[in-house]
Design a protein around this motif. Structure first.
Motif, short mmCIF file in Angstrom:
data_model
loop_
_atom_site.label_atom_id
_atom_site.label_comp_id
_atom_site.label_asym_id
_atom_site.label_seq_id
_atom_site.Cartn_x
_atom_site.Cartn_y
_atom_site.Cartn_z
N ILE A 79 0.10 6.24 -3.55
CA ILE A 79 0.49 7.01 -2.38
C ILE A 79 -0.60 8.03 -2.05
CG2 ILE A 79 1.78 8.64 -3.83
CD1 ILE A 79 3.71 9.03 -1.47
N LYS A 80 -0.80 8.24 -0.76
CA LYS A 80 -1.72 9.27 -0.28
C LYS A 80 -0.86 10.38 0.31
CE LYS A 80 -5.88 9.69 2.64
NZ LYS A 80 -6.76 8.94 3.56
N GLU A 134 11.19 10.21 -1.38
CA GLU A 134 10.78 10.38 0.01
C GLU A 134 11.52 11.53 0.68
OE1 GLU A 134 9.47 7.33 2.72
OE2 GLU A 134 10.30 5.81 1.35
N GLN A 171 9.89 14.88 2.35
CA GLN A 171 10.12 15.22 3.74
C GLN A 171 10.78 16.58 3.91
OE1 GLN A 171 12.48 11.98 5.26
NE2 GLN A 171 10.82 10.48 5.03
N LYS A 200 -4.99 11.28 -3.42
CA LYS A 200 -4.62 9.89 -3.67
C LYS A 200 -4.04 9.84 -5.07
CE LYS A 200 -7.88 6.86 -4.35
NZ LYS A 200 -9.02 5.95 -4.11
N ALA A 233 2.29 15.21 5.20
CA ALA A 233 2.24 13.77 5.51
C ALA A 233 2.16 12.99 4.21
CB ALA A 233 1.04 13.45 6.40
N TYR A 234 2.53 11.74 4.27
CA TYR A 234 2.32 10.85 3.12
C TYR A 234 2.25 9.41 3.60
CZ TYR A 234 7.38 9.81 3.32
OH TYR A 234 8.64 9.43 3.73
N ASP A 235 1.56 8.59 2.83
CA ASP A 235 1.40 7.18 3.15
C ASP A 235 1.56 6.38 1.86
OD1 ASP A 235 0.75 4.72 4.28
OD2 ASP A 235 -1.40 5.05 4.05
N ILE A 236 2.66 5.65 1.73
CA ILE A 236 2.89 4.83 0.55
C ILE A 236 2.10 3.53 0.72
CG2 ILE A 236 4.60 3.63 -0.86
CD1 ILE A 236 6.68 5.65 0.17
N GLN A 237 1.08 3.37 -0.09
CA GLN A 237 0.17 2.23 0.06
C GLN A 237 0.56 1.04 -0.81
OE1 GLN A 237 -3.44 4.43 -0.83
NE2 GLN A 237 -3.74 4.97 1.32
#
Length: 274
Positions: A207-208, A162, A166, A150, A194-198
């Motif tokens: 971002i995770k 991004e 990728q 995190k 993987a990633y997750d922009i929170q």
């Protein structure tokens, strides 16, 4: 071998021959690379004969010596591993020339012989695995097991960032985000798993990310290339082992399932390197 929450037997007794460097690393404090060097220097004997061939294989019943010291085969080698929730402001080291607090100041004397699996820098926090096994350490450090982080950065995560997450990134100069004394300059970053922009704002973003490498300050260097300083970095998982609700500055043994997964991983690694 009886199993409990604190100990595992890494593998069943095998009568198959294994590479000499692996035999040495499994039954001593030498890594495979160090074992190869010892063999090249003519310091290793098998059944009284000096060995120079790095491809030599041995059985558990063979007598292996480094100099005059016997390398004893451990039939049921036991491994202990713990999870430590490292706080910011601790060094992952036995001691620090600058007198800063180390993780072993918090963990105490009973873990002084444990080895950290990889590093979290002074300003980073979160999950750190430690083990008393050189075999497990080498296998885990050089693995492609997933690491989950995190991160908070001081700006916006652009499309350019991004795209790099990728597709990967190759840098001739990856010194932004590196430690000032680091001699590592060039760096190749694999695509993130993987990633997750929170949160994505101009002042800061969260971002995770999931990666499967453990390079020197990899994430700080990656985001630094895009002018983003990492303000907070916390490792949440390593190879399926999670912090869960472990408080900062506290440690725990692996659970029974986590030990079972570790044993399976080590056995798989053992077979793949034969």
């Amino acid at each position: 071998m009886k199993e409990n929450n604190n100990w595992i037997s890494t593998k069943e007794e095998s009568t198959e021959p294994v590479r000499l460097n692996k035999f040495i690393s499994h039954n001593s404090n030498f890594s495979r690379r160090e074992a190869d060097k010892l063999i090249e220097e003519g310091k290793v004997k098998v059944n009284g004969k000096v060995i120079s061939n790095l491809a030599t294989k041995v059985l558990p019943s063979d007598k292996v010596q480094i100099g005059k010291q016997n390398v004893k085969h451990e039939k049921d080698k036991l491994i202990t591993a713990i999870v430590y929730n490292k706080p910011k402001g601790e060094i992952v080291s036995k001691n620090d020339p600058q007198g800063r607090k180390t993780i072993f100041d918090s963990l105490g004397k009973k873990y002084k012989h444990f080895l950290p699996v990889g590093r979290l820098d002074y300003a980073s926090e979160g999950l750190l695995l430690l083990t008393d096994s050189v075999e497990a350490l080498n296998a885990l450090v050089h693995s492609n097991l997933e690491r989950v982080y995190k991160i908070k950065v001081n700006g916006e995560i652009s499309k350019q960032v991004e795209d790099a997450m990728q597709n990967g990134l190759e840098l001739e100069d990856a010194s932004l985000g590196a430690h000032k004394n680091s001699k590592i300059k060039e760096m190749t970053f694999k695509p993130f798993l993987a990633y997750d922009i929170q949160r994505n704002e101009s002042n800061f973003s969260r971002i995770k990310v999931v990666i499967n490498e453990g390079k020197n300050r990899e994430l700080r260097r990656f985001f630094g290339h895009f002018g983003l300083d990492v303000l907070d970095l916390k490792r949440l998982e390593f190879g399926g082992v999670s912090l869960n609700n472990l408080p900062t500055g506290k440690s725990r043994f692996l659970t029974r399932d986590e030990y079972r997964n570790l044993r399976h991983f080590l056995n798989e690694d053992d077979r793949s390197s034969k």
